[in-house]
Design a protein around this motif. Structure first.
Motif, mmCIF file in Angstrom:
data_model
loop_
_atom_site.group_PDB
_atom_site.id
_atom_site.type_symbol
_atom_site.label_atom_id
_atom_site.label_comp_id
_atom_site.label_asym_id
_atom_site.label_seq_id
_atom_site.Cartn_x
_atom_site.Cartn_y
_atom_site.Cartn_z
ATOM 1 N N ARG A 204 53.844 48.498 119.814
ATOM 2 C CA ARG A 204 54.457 47.406 119.044
ATOM 3 C C ARG A 204 55.796 47.000 119.655
ATOM 4 N N VAL A 205 56.563 47.991 120.026
ATOM 5 C CA VAL A 205 57.875 47.729 120.622
ATOM 6 C C VAL A 205 57.714 47.033 121.974
ATOM 7 N N GLU A 206 56.809 47.555 122.796
ATOM 8 C CA GLU A 206 56.604 46.968 124.125
ATOM 9 C C GLU A 206 56.017 45.562 124.036
ATOM 10 N N ALA A 207 55.173 45.305 123.073
ATOM 11 C CA ALA A 207 54.547 43.986 122.924
ATOM 12 C C ALA A 207 55.591 42.919 122.596
ATOM 13 N N LYS A 208 56.622 43.294 121.875
ATOM 14 C CA LYS A 208 57.675 42.333 121.505
ATOM 15 C C LYS A 208 58.477 41.870 122.713
ATOM 16 N N LYS A 209 58.441 42.625 123.793
ATOM 17 C CA LYS A 209 59.195 42.284 125.007
ATOM 18 C C LYS A 209 58.414 41.349 125.938
ATOM 19 N N ARG B 141 55.134 34.867 125.942
ATOM 20 C CA ARG B 141 54.104 34.353 125.036
ATOM 21 C C ARG B 141 52.710 34.590 125.621
ATOM 22 N N ALA C 239 51.992 38.343 125.548
ATOM 23 C CA ALA C 239 51.759 38.792 124.168
ATOM 24 C C ALA C 239 50.367 38.380 123.691
ATOM 25 N N TYR D 37 47.956 40.631 125.465
ATOM 26 C CA TYR D 37 48.087 41.971 124.874
ATOM 27 C C TYR D 37 47.333 42.036 123.543
#
Length: 177
Positions: free
Chosen positions: A47-52, A55, A58, A61
């Motif tokens: 979740r943390v890595e996906a926010k970085k 678009r 993401a 992902y």
């Protein structure tokens, strides 16, 4: 020629031997362990890595995590059915009938897909390991039950419902009777 026919009838299928003996336990543990690792990653670090991600990254992902989850749930369902047969909770015929609902063909986007290089390394490792496990389980399934058995048993005119099928498989695998 007659002796050859008799000999082939006694052929030992290695996949069947692996699934229906105690040597199944490591495969089962590997599969369920991978399910657990993926869930832990996707709910935490993922979740943390996906926010970085950008678009595009993401979006890829999100799509690939759905494929990963689907792939692992299908493999887990297959493993649970084989464990039920191995422990005597279900007959091989019951397993063969129920496993018709399991799809061992969940594809993945490829490393050439736009945004792939951006995906986190730990996530890509889970995807790669899940694809390898799915390929192994699929080969074993084809050796034990024959190829095309899943497609042949799909009712005509009905669209498959993977959620309903998963619930049914889990109910069957854990049913006591």
């Amino acid at each position: 020629m007659n002796e050859l026919s008799k000999g082939s009838a006694k052929t030992v299928k290695l996949a069947e031997r692996r699934v229906f003996t105690q040597s199944f336990k490591p495969l089962y543990q590997e599969g369920m362990g991978l399910v657990e690792q993926a869930a832990e990653y996707l709910d935490g670090k993922g979740r943390v890595e996906a926010k970085k991600l950008s678009r595009l990254g993401a979006t890829l992902y999100a799509a690939e995590s759905m494929r990963l989850t689907t792939r692992l749930m299908q493999v887990a369902s297959w493993l649970l059915l084989q464990r039920a047969a191995n422990s005597g909770e279900m007959t091989r015929d019951q397993v063969a009938s129920e496993k018709a609902k399991v799809r061992l063909d969940t594809a993945s986007a490829h490393d050439e897909a736009a945004g792939w290089a951006e995906l986190p390394e730990d996530f890509l490792d889970l995807v790669t390991r899940s694809l390898r496990l799915q390929a192994l389980v699929r080969r074993m399934d084809e050796e034990i039950y024959g190829s095309g058995a899943v497609a042949d048993m799909q009712p005509m005119g009905r669209r498959p419902n993977p959620v309903s099928d998963q619930i049914s498989l889990l109910n069957t695998a854990f049913a006591r009777g």
